[in-house]
Design a protein around this motif. Structure first.
Motif, mmCIF file in Angstrom:
data_model
loop_
_atom_site.group_PDB
_atom_site.id
_atom_site.type_symbol
_atom_site.label_atom_id
_atom_site.label_comp_id
_atom_site.label_asym_id
_atom_site.label_seq_id
_atom_site.Cartn_x
_atom_site.Cartn_y
_atom_site.Cartn_z
ATOM 1 N N GLN A 227 0.814 -1.209 0.000
ATOM 2 C CA GLN A 227 0.000 0.000 0.000
ATOM 3 C C GLN A 227 0.848 1.260 0.000
ATOM 4 O OE1 GLN A 227 -2.819 -0.240 3.202
ATOM 5 N NE2 GLN A 227 -4.107 -1.761 2.187
ATOM 6 N N TRP A 228 2.047 1.177 0.548
ATOM 7 C CA TRP A 228 2.923 2.355 0.583
ATOM 8 C C TRP A 228 3.268 2.844 -0.821
ATOM 9 C CZ3 TRP A 228 7.654 2.225 -1.818
ATOM 10 C CH2 TRP A 228 8.159 0.963 -2.141
ATOM 11 N N LYS A 229 3.156 1.952 -1.818
ATOM 12 C CA LYS A 229 3.466 2.332 -3.189
ATOM 13 C C LYS A 229 2.401 3.240 -3.799
ATOM 14 C CE LYS A 229 6.233 -1.718 -4.486
ATOM 15 N NZ LYS A 229 6.418 -2.762 -5.519
ATOM 16 N N LEU A 230 1.228 3.291 -3.170
ATOM 17 C CA LEU A 230 0.139 4.103 -3.704
ATOM 18 C C LEU A 230 0.066 5.417 -2.939
ATOM 19 C CD1 LEU A 230 -2.868 1.679 -4.324
ATOM 20 C CD2 LEU A 230 -1.635 3.019 -6.018
ATOM 21 N N SER A 231 0.452 6.496 -3.583
ATOM 22 C CA SER A 231 0.338 7.822 -2.978
ATOM 23 C C SER A 231 -0.982 8.449 -3.395
ATOM 24 C CB SER A 231 1.495 8.705 -3.439
ATOM 25 O OG SER A 231 1.358 9.011 -4.819
ATOM 26 N N PRO A 232 -1.421 9.469 -2.680
ATOM 27 C CA PRO A 232 -2.630 10.186 -3.114
ATOM 28 C C PRO A 232 -2.519 10.689 -4.552
ATOM 29 C CG PRO A 232 -2.034 10.836 -0.888
ATOM 30 C CD PRO A 232 -0.916 9.978 -1.396
ATOM 31 N N MET A 233 -1.300 11.062 -4.956
ATOM 32 C CA MET A 233 -1.096 11.535 -6.321
ATOM 33 C C MET A 233 -1.310 10.411 -7.330
ATOM 34 S SD MET A 233 -0.582 14.403 -7.702
ATOM 35 C CE MET A 233 -0.066 15.212 -6.190
ATOM 36 N N ASP A 234 -0.907 9.187 -6.963
ATOM 37 C CA ASP A 234 -1.129 8.046 -7.854
ATOM 38 C C ASP A 234 -2.626 7.828 -8.094
ATOM 39 O OD1 ASP A 234 1.596 7.634 -7.862
ATOM 40 O OD2 ASP A 234 1.537 6.121 -6.290
ATOM 41 N N LEU A 235 -3.392 7.930 -7.020
ATOM 42 C CA LEU A 235 -4.830 7.709 -7.148
ATOM 43 C C LEU A 235 -5.483 8.792 -7.995
ATOM 44 C CD1 LEU A 235 -5.563 6.617 -3.465
ATOM 45 C CD2 LEU A 235 -5.306 5.150 -5.476
ATOM 46 N N LYS A 236 -5.014 10.037 -7.840
ATOM 47 C CA LYS A 236 -5.553 11.122 -8.666
ATOM 48 C C LYS A 236 -5.177 10.919 -10.137
ATOM 49 C CE LYS A 236 -5.575 14.660 -5.033
ATOM 50 N NZ LYS A 236 -4.986 15.954 -4.591
ATOM 51 N N SER A 237 -3.965 10.401 -10.355
ATOM 52 C CA SER A 237 -3.527 10.199 -11.739
ATOM 53 C C SER A 237 -4.378 9.146 -12.439
ATOM 54 C CB SER A 237 -2.056 9.780 -11.772
ATOM 55 O OG SER A 237 -1.892 8.443 -11.298
ATOM 56 N N ARG A 238 -4.908 8.219 -11.668
ATOM 57 C CA ARG A 238 -5.760 7.180 -12.246
ATOM 58 C C ARG A 238 -6.995 7.801 -12.915
ATOM 59 N NH1 ARG A 238 -6.387 3.201 -15.096
ATOM 60 N NH2 ARG A 238 -8.325 2.062 -14.828
ATOM 61 N N VAL A 239 -7.525 8.851 -12.284
ATOM 62 C CA VAL A 239 -8.707 9.528 -12.811
ATOM 63 C C VAL A 239 -8.394 10.216 -14.135
ATOM 64 C CG1 VAL A 239 -10.437 11.315 -12.321
ATOM 65 C CG2 VAL A 239 -9.585 9.856 -10.463
ATOM 66 N N ARG A 240 -7.149 10.659 -14.285
ATOM 67 C CA ARG A 240 -6.777 11.473 -15.448
ATOM 68 C C ARG A 240 -5.978 10.673 -16.478
ATOM 69 N NH1 ARG A 240 -5.578 17.481 -12.907
ATOM 70 N NH2 ARG A 240 -7.288 17.457 -11.394
ATOM 71 N N TRP A 241 -6.381 9.437 -16.687
ATOM 72 C CA TRP A 241 -5.676 8.559 -17.629
ATOM 73 C C TRP A 241 -5.529 9.203 -18.998
ATOM 74 C CZ3 TRP A 241 -3.312 3.793 -17.577
ATOM 75 C CH2 TRP A 241 -3.070 3.214 -18.820
ATOM 76 N N GLU A 242 -6.587 9.758 -19.523
ATOM 77 C CA GLU A 242 -6.541 10.311 -20.870
ATOM 78 C C GLU A 242 -5.657 11.554 -20.943
ATOM 79 O OE1 GLU A 242 -10.478 10.900 -22.345
ATOM 80 O OE2 GLU A 242 -10.996 8.762 -22.239
ATOM 81 N N ASP A 243 -5.648 12.357 -19.885
ATOM 82 C CA ASP A 243 -4.777 13.533 -19.862
ATOM 83 C C ASP A 243 -3.308 13.111 -19.898
ATOM 84 O OD1 ASP A 243 -6.943 15.225 -19.759
ATOM 85 O OD2 ASP A 243 -6.960 15.322 -17.558
ATOM 86 N N TYR A 244 -2.998 12.037 -19.156
ATOM 87 C CA TYR A 244 -1.625 11.529 -19.177
ATOM 88 C C TYR A 244 -1.264 10.996 -20.565
ATOM 89 C CZ TYR A 244 -0.251 11.906 -14.275
ATOM 90 O OH TYR A 244 0.134 12.397 -13.052
ATOM 91 N N THR A 245 -2.229 10.370 -21.224
ATOM 92 C CA THR A 245 -1.976 9.838 -22.563
ATOM 93 C C THR A 245 -1.627 10.969 -23.531
ATOM 94 O OG1 THR A 245 -3.457 7.965 -22.193
ATOM 95 C CG2 THR A 245 -2.945 8.524 -24.477
ATOM 96 N N LYS A 246 -2.402 12.036 -23.493
ATOM 97 C CA LYS A 246 -2.127 13.182 -24.367
ATOM 98 C C LYS A 246 -0.773 13.799 -24.040
ATOM 99 C CE LYS A 246 -7.056 14.299 -24.817
ATOM 100 N NZ LYS A 246 -8.124 15.265 -24.463
ATOM 101 N N ALA A 247 -0.448 13.926 -22.757
ATOM 102 C CA ALA A 247 0.840 14.491 -22.355
ATOM 103 C C ALA A 247 1.995 13.612 -22.824
ATOM 104 C CB ALA A 247 0.874 14.649 -20.835
ATOM 105 N N LYS A 248 1.816 12.304 -22.703
ATOM 106 C CA LYS A 248 2.853 11.368 -23.145
ATOM 107 C C LYS A 248 3.086 11.492 -24.651
ATOM 108 C CE LYS A 248 1.538 7.429 -24.365
ATOM 109 N NZ LYS A 248 0.938 6.071 -24.462
ATOM 110 N N GLU A 249 2.013 11.586 -25.414
ATOM 111 C CA GLU A 249 2.148 11.663 -26.869
ATOM 112 C C GLU A 249 2.889 12.921 -27.297
ATOM 113 O OE1 GLU A 249 -1.922 11.307 -27.938
ATOM 114 O OE2 GLU A 249 -1.931 9.104 -27.841
#
Length: 321
Positions: A227-249
């Protein structure tokens, strides 16, 4: 024990060492493999909190997993090559930087662990920087990364890097669009400077699917040891999957330069991803075997008048096991 007995015992030890040295490579591999398999079993049974249902779902999504013995045999071979690479880097005073990027739970930490597992930490360092301090936020963006760059004879592995700006900082709103644009303008020249200085720069992106990340997050949530591997930021990033995809591209489009190209590692299968990444890294670097002087154990000096002191019992760790 008299001196003659000591000499006889030493001779017996040397004979055993000679016999050990004569074992062929297959015998060594079998012993090392057994030890590594024990470690793997230990990790497996340390996850009692993961429900059988989640395990069943996860295994259903990975029906063609590489078998354990094949995986470890291949991994040990690659790790022996990494030792040769390490020796060559030390000998030739090469400077290597390897960047590991990717979504949360994509497997970056797993491959870094397997790369460093049998290497000298004085030669191979892992850099995983925390969020920037208030002071660092006022500095030139790349400034806090520069002190961690390698000197001659060193390898540095960045577990996330300056690409935080085009990823998490951008998506989560920690950097505005002007700062992101400045980053994209600066990073190609920054990396060209590193390469011109003699650094071999390798950039890996670990890619996983939406469904795979969801499964890995669920496994971490239900495993108290992870559980220590999951930060609050990780959980928020899960919601923004598509935003991360666009940023990665956009990141690939604007920072994939000939001097430092990106390499994408398919990460849905953790074990194959580790093997493929290590094998690819070894193939990028023209390392050669380095000759070493033969090592001999020096003669032990014995003082017949020396008696080992008996230390107080309370100094010893209790032997509970």
């Amino acid at each position: 024990m008299n001196e003659r007995q000591v000499v006889e015992d030493l001779q017996m030890v040397e004979d055993l060492q000679d016999a050990e040295n004569r074992r062929n490579a297959e015998d060594w591999l079998a012993a090392e493999l057994a030890d590594t398999l024990d470690e793997d079993y230990e990790l497996e049974i340390s996850e009692p909190a993961i429900s059988n249902e989640i395990r069943r779902i996860y295994r259903r999504h990975h029906p063609a997993a590489i078998d354990r013995v094949t995986y470890f045999r291949t991994l040990l071979h690659l790790q022996s090559e990494l030792i040769k690479l390490q020796d060559w880097v030390q000998h030739s005073k090469e400077k290597i930087v390897v960047i590991f990027e990717g979504r949360d739970s994509a497997g970056k930490g797993g491959v870094i662990k397997r790369i460093t597992q049998r290497l000298n930490p004085r030669v191979v360092r892992v850099v995983a920087l925390p969020a920037p301090s208030d002071r660092e936020k006022t500095q030139w963006y790349f400034q806090r990364y520069v002190p961690h760059l390698p000197a001659g004879g060193e390898i540095v592995l960045f577990d996330r890097s300056w690409y935080n700006r085009s990823g998490v900082e951008r998506v989560m709103g920690f950097a505005d669009e002007d700062e992101v644009e400045q980053f994209f303008n600066d990073v190609p020249e920054f990396e060209r400077m590193l390469v011109r200085s003699g650094i071999r720069l390798v950039k890996y992106w670990f890619s996983i699917t939406d469904e795979e990340q969801q499964l890995r997050f669920l496994m971490r949530i239900h495993d108290p040891l992870k559980q220590w591997k999951l930060s609050p930021m990780d959980l928020k990033s899960r919601v923004r999957w598509e935003d991360y995809t666009k940023a990665k591209e956009e990141m690939f489009d604007r920072t994939n330069i000939p001097e430092a190209p990106w390499y994408i590692v398919e990460g849905n299968d953790k074990k194959r991803a580790r093997l493929n990444c290590i094998d690819h890294l070894l193939g990028l670097i023209p390392y050669q075997p380095v000759e070493h002087e033969e090592i001999h154990l020096p003669e032990r000096i014995f003082n017949p008048n020396y008696e080992r002191e008996v230390l107080p019992k309370e100094l010893y760790v209790p032997e509970k096991y």
